[in-house]
Design a protein around this motif. Structure first.
Motif, PDB file in Angstrom:
ATOM      1  N   LEU A  53      -3.014  -7.030  -3.164  1.00 43.63           N
ATOM      2  CA  LEU A  53      -4.161  -6.180  -2.858  1.00 43.63           C
ATOM      3  C   LEU A  53      -4.256  -5.025  -3.857  1.00 43.63           C
ATOM      4  N   GLU A  54      -3.110  -4.488  -4.230  1.00 45.15           N
ATOM      5  CA  GLU A  54      -3.074  -3.429  -5.243  1.00 45.15           C
ATOM      6  C   GLU A  54      -3.715  -3.935  -6.546  1.00 45.15           C
ATOM      7  N   SER A  55      -3.365  -5.143  -6.961  1.00 47.81           N
ATOM      8  CA  SER A  55      -3.939  -5.748  -8.169  1.00 47.81           C
ATOM      9  C   SER A  55      -5.435  -5.996  -8.006  1.00 47.81           C
ATOM     10  N   ALA A  56      -5.830  -6.486  -6.839  1.00 45.33           N
ATOM     11  CA  ALA A  56      -7.242  -6.773  -6.591  1.00 45.33           C
ATOM     12  C   ALA A  56      -8.085  -5.501  -6.678  1.00 45.33           C
ATOM     13  N   ILE A  57      -7.568  -4.422  -6.133  1.00 39.52           N
ATOM     14  CA  ILE A  57      -8.288  -3.143  -6.191  1.00 39.52           C
ATOM     15  C   ILE A  57      -8.410  -2.682  -7.634  1.00 39.52           C
ATOM     16  N   SER A  58      -7.323  -2.808  -8.379  1.00 39.00           N
ATOM     17  CA  SER A  58      -7.325  -2.313  -9.760  1.00 39.00           C
ATOM     18  C   SER A  58      -8.277  -3.089 -10.660  1.00 39.00           C
ATOM     19  N   ARG A  59      -8.578  -4.349 -10.289  1.00 40.54           N
ATOM     20  CA  ARG A  59      -9.516  -5.126 -11.111  1.00 40.54           C
ATOM     21  C   ARG A  59     -10.909  -5.145 -10.495  1.00 40.54           C
ATOM     22  N   ASN A  60     -11.105  -4.292  -9.463  1.00 42.17           N
ATOM     23  CA  ASN A  60     -12.403  -4.125  -8.814  1.00 42.17           C
ATOM     24  C   ASN A  60     -12.907  -5.442  -8.214  1.00 42.17           C
ATOM     25  N   SER A  61     -12.019  -6.155  -7.540  1.00 41.22           N
ATOM     26  CA  SER A  61     -12.366  -7.422  -6.905  1.00 41.22           C
ATOM     27  C   SER A  61     -13.453  -7.210  -5.851  1.00 41.22           C
ATOM     28  N   PRO A  62     -14.380  -8.161  -5.751  1.00 42.50           N
ATOM     29  CA  PRO A  62     -15.397  -8.061  -4.707  1.00 42.50           C
ATOM     30  C   PRO A  62     -14.854  -8.435  -3.317  1.00 42.50           C
ATOM     31  N   PHE A  63     -13.595  -8.833  -3.243  1.00 46.06           N
ATOM     32  CA  PHE A  63     -12.996  -9.277  -1.989  1.00 46.06           C
ATOM     33  C   PHE A  63     -12.018  -8.267  -1.387  1.00 46.06           C
ATOM     34  N   VAL A  64     -12.070  -7.027  -1.835  1.00 47.57           N
ATOM     35  CA  VAL A  64     -11.116  -6.016  -1.363  1.00 47.57           C
ATOM     36  C   VAL A  64     -11.146  -5.878   0.155  1.00 47.57           C
ATOM     37  N   ALA A  65     -12.321  -5.808   0.757  1.00 49.43           N
ATOM     38  CA  ALA A  65     -12.409  -5.634   2.215  1.00 49.43           C
ATOM     39  C   ALA A  65     -11.757  -6.802   2.956  1.00 49.43           C
ATOM     40  N   GLN A  66     -12.037  -8.024   2.524  1.00 44.56           N
ATOM     41  CA  GLN A  66     -11.456  -9.198   3.179  1.00 44.56           C
ATOM     42  C   GLN A  66      -9.937  -9.228   3.001  1.00 44.56           C
ATOM     43  N   LEU A  67      -9.479  -8.937   1.790  1.00 42.55           N
ATOM     44  CA  LEU A  67      -8.033  -8.921   1.523  1.00 42.55           C
ATOM     45  C   LEU A  67      -7.347  -7.809   2.316  1.00 42.55           C
ATOM     46  N   ALA A  68      -8.015  -6.668   2.440  1.00 42.94           N
ATOM     47  CA  ALA A  68      -7.443  -5.553   3.196  1.00 42.94           C
ATOM     48  C   ALA A  68      -7.278  -5.925   4.667  1.00 42.94           C
ATOM     49  N   LYS A  69      -8.215  -6.703   5.201  1.00 39.80           N
ATOM     50  CA  LYS A  69      -8.112  -7.153   6.596  1.00 39.80           C
ATOM     51  C   LYS A  69      -6.873  -8.028   6.781  1.00 39.80           C
ATOM     52  N   VAL A  70      -6.671  -8.972   5.886  1.00 43.32           N
ATOM     53  CA  VAL A  70      -5.496  -9.849   5.949  1.00 43.32           C
ATOM     54  C   VAL A  70      -4.221  -9.034   5.746  1.00 43.32           C
ATOM     55  N   CYS A  71      -4.254  -8.121   4.787  1.00 45.00           N
ATOM     56  CA  CYS A  71      -3.083  -7.280   4.514  1.00 45.00           C
ATOM     57  C   CYS A  71      -2.699  -6.461   5.753  1.00 45.00           C
ATOM     58  N   ALA A  72      -3.698  -5.937   6.465  1.00 43.56           N
ATOM     59  CA  ALA A  72      -3.422  -5.165   7.684  1.00 43.56           C
ATOM     60  C   ALA A  72      -2.683  -6.022   8.712  1.00 43.56           C
ATOM     61  N   GLU A  73      -3.114  -7.271   8.870  1.00 43.12           N
ATOM     62  CA  GLU A  73      -2.471  -8.178   9.828  1.00 43.12           C
ATOM     63  C   GLU A  73      -1.022  -8.449   9.434  1.00 43.12           C
ATOM     64  N   ILE A  74      -0.789  -8.685   8.156  1.00 44.92           N
ATOM     65  CA  ILE A  74       0.564  -8.977   7.672  1.00 44.92           C
ATOM     66  C   ILE A  74       1.455  -7.742   7.800  1.00 44.92           C
ATOM     67  N   CYS A  75       0.922  -6.585   7.423  1.00 52.04           N
ATOM     68  CA  CYS A  75       1.698  -5.336   7.535  1.00 52.04           C
ATOM     69  C   CYS A  75       2.086  -5.066   8.988  1.00 52.04           C
ATOM     70  N   GLU A  76       1.141  -5.289   9.899  1.00 51.02           N
ATOM     71  CA  GLU A  76       1.421  -5.049  11.311  1.00 51.02           C
ATOM     72  C   GLU A  76       2.492  -6.009  11.828  1.00 51.02           C
ATOM     73  N   ALA A  77       2.405  -7.270  11.434  1.00 49.99           N
ATOM     74  CA  ALA A  77       3.416  -8.255  11.852  1.00 49.99           C
ATOM     75  C   ALA A  77       4.786  -7.873  11.314  1.00 49.99           C
ATOM     76  N   CYS A  78       4.839  -7.455  10.060  1.00 49.65           N
ATOM     77  CA  CYS A  78       6.108  -7.056   9.462  1.00 49.65           C
ATOM     78  C   CYS A  78       6.655  -5.801  10.154  1.00 49.65           C
ATOM     79  N   GLY A  79       5.779  -4.838  10.379  1.00 48.44           N
ATOM     80  CA  GLY A  79       6.195  -3.607  11.061  1.00 48.44           C
ATOM     81  C   GLY A  79       6.731  -3.875  12.455  1.00 48.44           C
ATOM     82  N   ASN A  80       6.062  -4.745  13.190  1.00 48.30           N
ATOM     83  CA  ASN A  80       6.519  -5.076  14.549  1.00 48.30           C
ATOM     84  C   ASN A  80       7.876  -5.764  14.537  1.00 48.30           C
ATOM     85  N   GLU A  81       8.104  -6.635  13.553  1.00 54.30           N
ATOM     86  CA  GLU A  81       9.408  -7.297  13.436  1.00 54.30           C
ATOM     87  C   GLU A  81      10.486  -6.288  13.054  1.00 54.30           C
TER      88      GLU A  81
END
Length: 109
Positions: A53-81
């Motif tokens: 996601l960091e790379s996608a933001i830096s290259r101004n990807s048009p999919f940042v919002a969608q990737l951020a949604k997935v990243c939030a889910e993964i971060c939350e799962a990792c945090g809960n574990e």
């Protein structure tokens, strides 16, 4: 250069990636590595997604919002574990993951 609106998110993503990489490495050194298997797996997933996601933001990807949604889910799962384990590295990782999940949800909105 990425949009100014994402500067804070970039910082939080990088912090989370570093926390997950540290936790991953520390978990591998724990006495009962099998007990840490899910934590290790999610640390890798989360670190990789934050980095992507960091790379996608830096290259101004048009999919940042969608990737951020997935990243939030993964971060939350990792945090809960990580919260399930008393090790300091896991607790610090859980904190970084939850902070990152919130920042990603905000970016996805």
């Amino acid at each position: 250069m990425p949009h100014k609106q994402h500067q804070e998110l970039l910082s939080v993503l990088h912090e989370c990636m570093e926390a997950c990489n540290h936790c991953f490495d520390a978990c591998l050194k724990e006495e009962d590595v099998k007990m840490m298997a899910e934590c290790i797996r999610l640390d890798r997933e989360c670190a990789d997604m934050c980095s992507y996601l960091e790379s996608a933001i830096s290259r101004n990807s048009p999919f940042v919002a969608q990737l951020a949604k997935v990243c939030a889910e993964i971060c939350e799962a990792c945090g809960n574990e990580c919260k399930k384990h008393d090790h300091e590295h896991c607790q610090k990782c859980a904190e970084a993951c939850m902070k990152c999940a919130e920042a990603c949800r905000n970016a996805a909105a």
